[in-house]
Motif scaffolding. Sequence first.
Motif, PDB file in Angstrom:
ATOM      1  N   UNK A 272       0.840  -1.199   0.000  1.00 43.05           N
ATOM      2  CA  UNK A 272       0.000   0.000   0.000  1.00 43.05           C
ATOM      3  C   UNK A 272       0.878   1.252   0.000  1.00 43.05           C
ATOM      4  N   UNK A 273       1.938   1.240   0.828  1.00 42.69           N
ATOM      5  CA  UNK A 273       2.854   2.394   0.874  1.00 42.69           C
ATOM      6  C   UNK A 273       3.562   2.551  -0.470  1.00 42.69           C
TER       7      UNK A 273
ATOM      8  N   UNK B  50       1.204   3.896  -3.113  1.00 43.06           N
ATOM      9  CA  UNK B  50       0.937   5.322  -2.896  1.00 43.06           C
ATOM     10  C   UNK B  50       2.128   6.148  -3.358  1.00 43.06           C
ATOM     11  N   UNK B  51       3.336   5.651  -3.041  1.00 40.61           N
ATOM     12  CA  UNK B  51       4.533   6.373  -3.486  1.00 40.61           C
ATOM     13  C   UNK B  51       4.597   6.437  -5.006  1.00 40.61           C
TER      14      UNK B  51
ATOM     15  N   UNK C 129       2.042   6.424  -7.037  1.00 45.07           N
ATOM     16  CA  UNK C 129       1.060   7.410  -7.488  1.00 45.07           C
ATOM     17  C   UNK C 129       1.621   8.822  -7.357  1.00 45.07           C
ATOM     18  N   UNK C 130       2.326   9.059  -6.258  1.00 43.53           N
ATOM     19  CA  UNK C 130       2.860  10.403  -6.030  1.00 43.53           C
ATOM     20  C   UNK C 130       4.004  10.696  -6.995  1.00 43.53           C
TER      21      UNK C 130
ATOM     22  N   UNK D  93      -3.095   4.117   6.492  1.00 42.15           N
ATOM     23  CA  UNK D  93      -2.046   4.313   5.490  1.00 42.15           C
ATOM     24  C   UNK D  93      -2.645   4.856   4.191  1.00 42.15           C
TER      25      UNK D  93
ATOM     26  N   UNK E  57       6.758  12.319   1.129  1.00 48.86           N
ATOM     27  CA  UNK E  57       6.694  10.872   1.259  1.00 48.86           C
ATOM     28  C   UNK E  57       7.750  10.341   2.205  1.00 48.86           C
TER      29      UNK E  57
END
Lengths: 452, 452
Positions: free
Chosen positions: A254-255, A258-259, A261-262, B254, B340
């Motif tokens: 999940x992390x 998300x990274x 996506x960023x 998260x 991040x």
Amino acid sequence: MPITMTENELTLAVIQTLKEGRRKAFQELMEELQPYDMAWQYKEIPEKHRYKFLAYMTIEELTDLMGELDQDDQLDVLDRLGAKRSTKVLDLMENDELASFLTDLEPEKMKELLGDMKREESQMVQDIMNYPPETAGRLMNNRFVWIKKHYTIGEAVDKLKEFAELAEYLNYLYVIDEERKLVGVVSYRDLLLAEADEKIEDVMYGRVVKVEVTEDQEEAAKLISRYDFVSLPVVKEDNTLAGVITVDDIIDVVIQEANEDIERLSASGKDIDFSTKPLVAAYRRLPWLIILLFVGLVSGGIISGFEGTLDAVVALAFFMPMIAGMTGNTGTQSLAVVVRGLVQEDLTFKQTARLILREFWVGILIGITCGILITFVAFFWQGDLQLGLVVGSSLLLTLIIGTLAGTIIPLILYKLNVDPAIASGPLITTINDILSLLIYFGIATTFLINLS
Amino acid sequence: MPITMTENELTLAVIQTLKEGRRKAFQELMEELQPYDMAWQYKEIPEKHRYKFLAYMTIEELTDLMGELDQDDQLDVLDRLGAKRSTKVLDLMENDELASFLTDLEPEKMKELLGDMKREESQMVQDIMNYPPETAGRLMNNRFVWIKKHYTIGEAVDKLKEFAELAEYLNYLYVIDEERKLVGVVSYRDLLLAEADEKIEDVMYGRVVKVEVTEDQEEAAKLISRYDFVSLPVVKEDNTLAGVITVDDIIDVVIQEANEDIERLSASGKDIDFSTKPLVAAYRRLPWLIILLFVGLVSGGIISGFEGTLDAVVALAFFMPMIAGMTGNTGTQSLAVVVRGLVQEDLTFKQTARLILREFWVGILIGITCGILITFVAFFWQGDLQLGLVVGSSLLLTLIIGTLAGTIIPLILYKLNVDPAIASGPLITTINDILSLLIYFGIATTFLINLS
């Protein structure tokens, strides 16, 4: 009394026991530590003590330690351990951790390490490494307990006890038939509450939530967060049980997602964190910047095409950054909503159409609001109503188009299964820049030059 | 045979049993379903069948169902259930879920619901709701098993069996002393492997990883992802055990924190998803856009201040969007790395200094590369070496400054504990826009106008 010690006091105590060669005292300190804390201590003590630190540890502790280190430190530890203890540690490591350690290693080094290991363990690792990165197969491990469906509750509990040391989480037992096919799942809670002589078949859930080895890791993450499981079985195409994915790996997924996506939204370059070296970070960030430099020149080309208009009404230049910036911003807003939404939901055709329509309305609403506002501002600043109307109507139009571009472009890429890295934020911004300049100067040329 | 049914077949079967009033058949279908799937079915069937759907469910199933619905649907379900069954369901719901259901409810409605509940349960929920949002206290629940440190292993196992139905995960038992202070933790695995007459004190870990009620939920997420736990004890200031946070809630945290970071980077507005209404979405997105509209006009003001320069060398306008865009992009890249990075690591002063120095070097490296490149491009495009040098040196300078601004501004806000939403991507972009225009026109005025 390691319980009440701070981490720094612990470090001093560890160094003390190593210096004085008190293996037992060292062991007592380690027993109270979590793997993460062991690794923290290992990295904290001076290098000269590291040989002894490793020598005093049990194979189990070494395995825990390895799981917390990055690849360079892992190789260093194996070097210091020597061939015999290294092999024991590798045999005991979780396959998913082992697989990610071995990835990107030189082929010779990998062969050497795998060659010394137990056949069975090295085979399993190689199987995992055959799946593409970011699939369920790549993430799974074999630290789980399976039982046959004809077992009784009592037999299942006995097997659980026998393998307790090995299993990562004991919340579920997976039930298989004679051909190793996954047919059910029993929660540990169910085992506790059932009678010892009941059959597993009669208490198990038959509707097992599972993933296939080749599915994307995001699919596994979606299922675990949806159903609140702590582990998820992974099956091969023929429904035979291949491994499990555990929730701790899913948090990392999940992390990581998300990274990604960023990175995509900010075009910030892959895998840059606080410890990346300047040269590496610059190298990873440059490709996007260079592309965007040339795309930025396209905007310049458009302006140069309207040189006559700009020459005639220099005040047009004053509103240029605002119009381009606003169109870029609204596009990025839409992009962010789409990218994050896709993490949690899959879109049907109907939902896609509804989303685009929604964003169209949003574009109209914010376009009208901002358009009216800027018309007044431009009028009072420059004292020219015609200019105000040109700026206002341009902004209305560019905000609608910018919003739609930020929505539709990522959706098309998603449907086409194209690497969505292409739909990065700055690219949307740049496309919107270009569109907004064309509209702005087009309207200005028509109404201020041709009609005046 | 619900095992092999697809979800649509299941829906048909559910409707069939409801129509024919076969409660037992309906129950058999439900028994095989996970809470998420029950909620899916509930929302899928026609509304006229919902009363019976709810009437046929057990209190436990209703509680599971409630946990999967959003607030509007939850209120609707309670309405349909009537006062008596509603109260039973609320009593059984997890406190953290109940707390998030009650949040933002009208005070009267909340009082009414809480008033009917068991004293003990409603007290616990109100306690939780007293903690600020996004703290550990707000996230915890009381579905865990605690034991006293003087228990034997046998006694602990008995207590575990007794409370198995209630506990969410059975992986750890938390050990408290006479004053309810948290003194240790025992994993279920340890219980299985120890002898029945051993004392808990002798097998427990004393170095418990825990959070305080008032700590940020991100801290809890960091600990769970670092230590791979499935639950984390939450203590009050005096170290008495107050509750536990479970890993399924942490996954939600998260995802939520990642979404917040993205909202921040793209200023996309709070809580907009695929189902948000156009008017609401536009309303949430507008505030940022209006602020940025006025900030964008500042850029316009700067350009208007350099009207003379621009009038003299109109070609300067051609490179304006590229320079402003590139400075904005590099700032966003740095911002993304910082935002991040802070999710996974805390920064000491030394690390902060090293990070800023690193980004300074990155700025120089990409500045030199892009600066040289654009000097040549500008020279060949406009046939003017002096213009090329002005554009190139401006880009070098603005990229260094843009990179530093994107790094330092969010770090300052983080250290000051200011709501980092202020450091949103478009704001950094806008600040960089302004800085880059000042530098660009400043250099151009000096070298092209004053010196020519």
